[in-house]
Scaffold this motif. Structure first.
Motif, PDB file in Angstrom:
ATOM      1  N   MET A 116      48.372  48.879  49.242  1.00  0.00           N
ATOM      2  CA  MET A 116      46.990  49.239  49.568  1.00  0.00           C
ATOM      3  C   MET A 116      46.157  47.966  49.603  1.00  0.00           C
ATOM      4  O   MET A 116      45.893  47.357  48.561  1.00  0.00           O
ATOM      5  CB  MET A 116      46.412  50.202  48.528  1.00  0.00           C
ATOM      6  CG  MET A 116      47.105  51.554  48.463  1.00  0.00           C
ATOM      7  SD  MET A 116      46.881  52.564  49.948  1.00  0.00           S
ATOM      8  CE  MET A 116      45.148  52.935  49.840  1.00  0.00           C
ATOM      9  N   TYR A 117      45.794  47.562  50.798  1.00  0.00           N
ATOM     10  CA  TYR A 117      44.888  46.436  50.974  1.00  0.00           C
ATOM     11  C   TYR A 117      45.417  45.161  50.307  1.00  0.00           C
ATOM     12  O   TYR A 117      44.678  44.414  49.684  1.00  0.00           O
ATOM     13  CB  TYR A 117      43.484  46.794  50.471  1.00  0.00           C
ATOM     14  CG  TYR A 117      43.038  48.166  50.924  1.00  0.00           C
ATOM     15  CD1 TYR A 117      42.808  48.429  52.274  1.00  0.00           C
ATOM     16  CD2 TYR A 117      42.884  49.207  50.015  1.00  0.00           C
ATOM     17  CE1 TYR A 117      42.411  49.692  52.699  1.00  0.00           C
ATOM     18  CE2 TYR A 117      42.488  50.468  50.436  1.00  0.00           C
ATOM     19  CZ  TYR A 117      42.255  50.705  51.771  1.00  0.00           C
ATOM     20  OH  TYR A 117      41.868  51.970  52.191  1.00  0.00           O
ATOM     21  N   GLY A 118      46.733  44.945  50.443  1.00  0.00           N
ATOM     22  CA  GLY A 118      47.347  43.733  49.928  1.00  0.00           C
ATOM     23  C   GLY A 118      47.761  43.793  48.470  1.00  0.00           C
ATOM     24  O   GLY A 118      48.209  42.797  47.909  1.00  0.00           O
ATOM     25  N   ASP A 119      47.651  44.945  47.851  1.00  0.00           N
ATOM     26  CA  ASP A 119      48.026  45.111  46.446  1.00  0.00           C
ATOM     27  C   ASP A 119      48.871  46.379  46.341  1.00  0.00           C
ATOM     28  O   ASP A 119      48.852  47.224  47.240  1.00  0.00           O
ATOM     29  CB  ASP A 119      46.756  45.252  45.601  1.00  0.00           C
ATOM     30  CG  ASP A 119      46.976  44.906  44.139  1.00  0.00           C
ATOM     31  OD1 ASP A 119      48.087  44.485  43.768  1.00  0.00           O
ATOM     32  OD2 ASP A 119      46.011  45.071  43.365  1.00  0.00           O
ATOM     33  N   ASN A 120      49.609  46.530  45.265  1.00  0.00           N
ATOM     34  CA  ASN A 120      50.396  47.739  45.056  1.00  0.00           C
ATOM     35  C   ASN A 120      49.645  48.680  44.133  1.00  0.00           C
ATOM     36  O   ASN A 120      49.262  48.300  43.019  1.00  0.00           O
ATOM     37  CB  ASN A 120      51.767  47.403  44.461  1.00  0.00           C
ATOM     38  CG  ASN A 120      52.677  46.775  45.484  1.00  0.00           C
ATOM     39  OD1 ASN A 120      52.615  47.114  46.667  1.00  0.00           O
ATOM     40  ND2 ASN A 120      53.519  45.864  45.058  1.00  0.00           N
ATOM     41  N   TRP A 121      49.430  49.901  44.600  1.00  0.00           N
ATOM     42  CA  TRP A 121      48.772  50.949  43.831  1.00  0.00           C
ATOM     43  C   TRP A 121      49.727  52.130  43.736  1.00  0.00           C
ATOM     44  O   TRP A 121      50.461  52.421  44.678  1.00  0.00           O
ATOM     45  CB  TRP A 121      47.519  51.454  44.523  1.00  0.00           C
ATOM     46  CG  TRP A 121      46.408  50.504  44.757  1.00  0.00           C
ATOM     47  CD1 TRP A 121      46.394  49.156  44.575  1.00  0.00           C
ATOM     48  CD2 TRP A 121      45.120  50.848  45.272  1.00  0.00           C
ATOM     49  NE1 TRP A 121      45.172  48.644  44.929  1.00  0.00           N
ATOM     50  CE2 TRP A 121      44.370  49.653  45.364  1.00  0.00           C
ATOM     51  CE3 TRP A 121      44.521  52.037  45.664  1.00  0.00           C
ATOM     52  CZ2 TRP A 121      43.062  49.636  45.823  1.00  0.00           C
ATOM     53  CZ3 TRP A 121      43.225  52.013  46.118  1.00  0.00           C
ATOM     54  CH2 TRP A 121      42.498  50.825  46.187  1.00  0.00           C
ATOM     55  N   THR A 122      49.689  52.841  42.625  1.00  0.00           N
ATOM     56  CA  THR A 122      50.395  54.113  42.587  1.00  0.00           C
ATOM     57  C   THR A 122      49.576  55.111  43.407  1.00  0.00           C
ATOM     58  O   THR A 122      48.376  54.917  43.637  1.00  0.00           O
ATOM     59  CB  THR A 122      50.550  54.654  41.151  1.00  0.00           C
ATOM     60  OG1 THR A 122      49.255  54.937  40.621  1.00  0.00           O
ATOM     61  CG2 THR A 122      51.312  53.668  40.257  1.00  0.00           C
ATOM     62  N   VAL A 123      50.212  56.171  43.835  1.00  0.00           N
ATOM     63  CA  VAL A 123      49.498  57.207  44.577  1.00  0.00           C
ATOM     64  C   VAL A 123      48.386  57.787  43.702  1.00  0.00           C
ATOM     65  O   VAL A 123      47.294  58.091  44.194  1.00  0.00           O
ATOM     66  CB  VAL A 123      50.472  58.283  45.098  1.00  0.00           C
ATOM     67  CG1 VAL A 123      49.728  59.488  45.659  1.00  0.00           C
ATOM     68  CG2 VAL A 123      51.397  57.684  46.154  1.00  0.00           C
ATOM     69  N   ALA A 124      48.629  57.904  42.404  1.00  0.00           N
ATOM     70  CA  ALA A 124      47.584  58.380  41.492  1.00  0.00           C
ATOM     71  C   ALA A 124      46.381  57.440  41.504  1.00  0.00           C
ATOM     72  O   ALA A 124      45.227  57.887  41.465  1.00  0.00           O
ATOM     73  CB  ALA A 124      48.136  58.530  40.079  1.00  0.00           C
ATOM     74  N   GLN A 125      46.614  56.139  41.581  1.00  0.00           N
ATOM     75  CA  GLN A 125      45.505  55.188  41.673  1.00  0.00           C
ATOM     76  C   GLN A 125      44.758  55.331  42.999  1.00  0.00           C
ATOM     77  O   GLN A 125      43.539  55.190  43.044  1.00  0.00           O
ATOM     78  CB  GLN A 125      46.016  53.752  41.522  1.00  0.00           C
ATOM     79  CG  GLN A 125      46.431  53.397  40.121  1.00  0.00           C
ATOM     80  CD  GLN A 125      47.077  52.024  40.055  1.00  0.00           C
ATOM     81  OE1 GLN A 125      47.999  51.721  40.817  1.00  0.00           O
ATOM     82  NE2 GLN A 125      46.608  51.198  39.129  1.00  0.00           N
ATOM     83  N   VAL A 126      45.491  55.613  44.066  1.00  0.00           N
ATOM     84  CA  VAL A 126      44.852  55.836  45.364  1.00  0.00           C
ATOM     85  C   VAL A 126      43.932  57.049  45.268  1.00  0.00           C
ATOM     86  O   VAL A 126      42.781  57.019  45.732  1.00  0.00           O
ATOM     87  CB  VAL A 126      45.893  56.027  46.488  1.00  0.00           C
ATOM     88  CG1 VAL A 126      45.222  56.407  47.797  1.00  0.00           C
ATOM     89  CG2 VAL A 126      46.745  54.771  46.652  1.00  0.00           C
ATOM     90  N   MET A 127      44.425  58.114  44.669  1.00  0.00           N
ATOM     91  CA  MET A 127      43.626  59.329  44.521  1.00  0.00           C
ATOM     92  C   MET A 127      42.356  59.053  43.708  1.00  0.00           C
ATOM     93  O   MET A 127      41.261  59.487  44.082  1.00  0.00           O
ATOM     94  CB  MET A 127      44.447  60.423  43.855  1.00  0.00           C
ATOM     95  CG  MET A 127      45.574  60.946  44.708  1.00  0.00           C
ATOM     96  SD  MET A 127      46.641  62.037  43.725  1.00  0.00           S
ATOM     97  CE  MET A 127      47.276  63.103  44.999  1.00  0.00           C
ATOM     98  N   THR A 128      42.520  58.335  42.614  1.00  0.00           N
ATOM     99  CA  THR A 128      41.368  57.983  41.781  1.00  0.00           C
ATOM    100  C   THR A 128      40.395  57.124  42.573  1.00  0.00           C
ATOM    101  O   THR A 128      39.179  57.348  42.540  1.00  0.00           O
ATOM    102  CB  THR A 128      41.832  57.247  40.512  1.00  0.00           C
ATOM    103  OG1 THR A 128      42.699  58.109  39.765  1.00  0.00           O
ATOM    104  CG2 THR A 128      40.652  56.830  39.634  1.00  0.00           C
ATOM    105  N   GLY A 129      40.925  56.157  43.297  1.00  0.00           N
ATOM    106  CA  GLY A 129      40.078  55.294  44.114  1.00  0.00           C
ATOM    107  C   GLY A 129      39.317  56.064  45.170  1.00  0.00           C
ATOM    108  O   GLY A 129      38.141  55.777  45.437  1.00  0.00           O
TER     109      GLY A 129
END
Length: 167
Positions: free
Chosen positions: A110-123
């Motif tokens: 995500m935008y050059g960084d690794n996020w968990t799907v849970a972090q994407v949802m929170t974001g």
């Protein structure tokens, strides 16, 4: 952080309903309201929230029919609200069909960084809340009523016969 798809969907449905409340208070005339010429208009902020659903969740690997982010901002408040509802509903359905609780721990670029799907949802929720707050300020400047989202708005206090909180 979300631990289950059900947790996210329950929270999202509440947050999306609040966003729709904000959109429903907009008028076509209010869409050009902005703080300065260098800042987004009220309509642009609403459209940004609408198109971010497909953009952000698409980066996370979710496949659904969302409002494309390359379309121009509509001149109609109703059109923005309707597009948001369609995209949000399609996103919810896609999550229900494509993701499991285990998916939430998977990482996505995500935008050059690794996020968990849970972090994407929170974001996604935090992003929406941030811009929805900006929208309510612009709504006040445009002379529109602001809905009470996390508590009564100024007009709601007055309607209840309670003293309006001091500014």
């Amino acid at each position: 952080m979300y631990r289950t798809v059900e947790d996210f969907l329950g929270h999202w449905k509440q947050e999306a309903a609040m966003t729709v409340q904000v959109f429903e208070m907009l008028t076509d005339e209010s869409l050009n309201q902005q703080i300065t010429l260098q800042n987004r208009t009220l309509g642009r902020l609403g459209w940004h929230l609408t198109t971010t659903l497909g953009e952000m969740m698409g980066h996370a690997g979710l496949e659904f029919e969302a409002t494309p982010d390359d379309l121009p901002v509509p001149n109609s408040a109703k059109e923005i609200a309707d597009a948001y509802r369609r995209s949000s509903d399609a996103m919810v359905k896609a999550i229900e069909e494509q993701w499991t609780d285990a998916t939430l721990q998977e990482e996505r670029n995500m935008y050059g960084d690794n996020w968990t799907v849970a972090q994407v949802m929170t974001g996604l929720v935090l992003h929406q809340t941030h811009h929805r707050g900006q929208m309510t300020v612009l709504m006040r400047q445009a002379g529109l009523k602001v809905p009470g989202l996390y508590g009564p708005a100024m007009e709601d206090w007055a309607a209840m016969g309670a003293p309006v909180p001091e500014v």
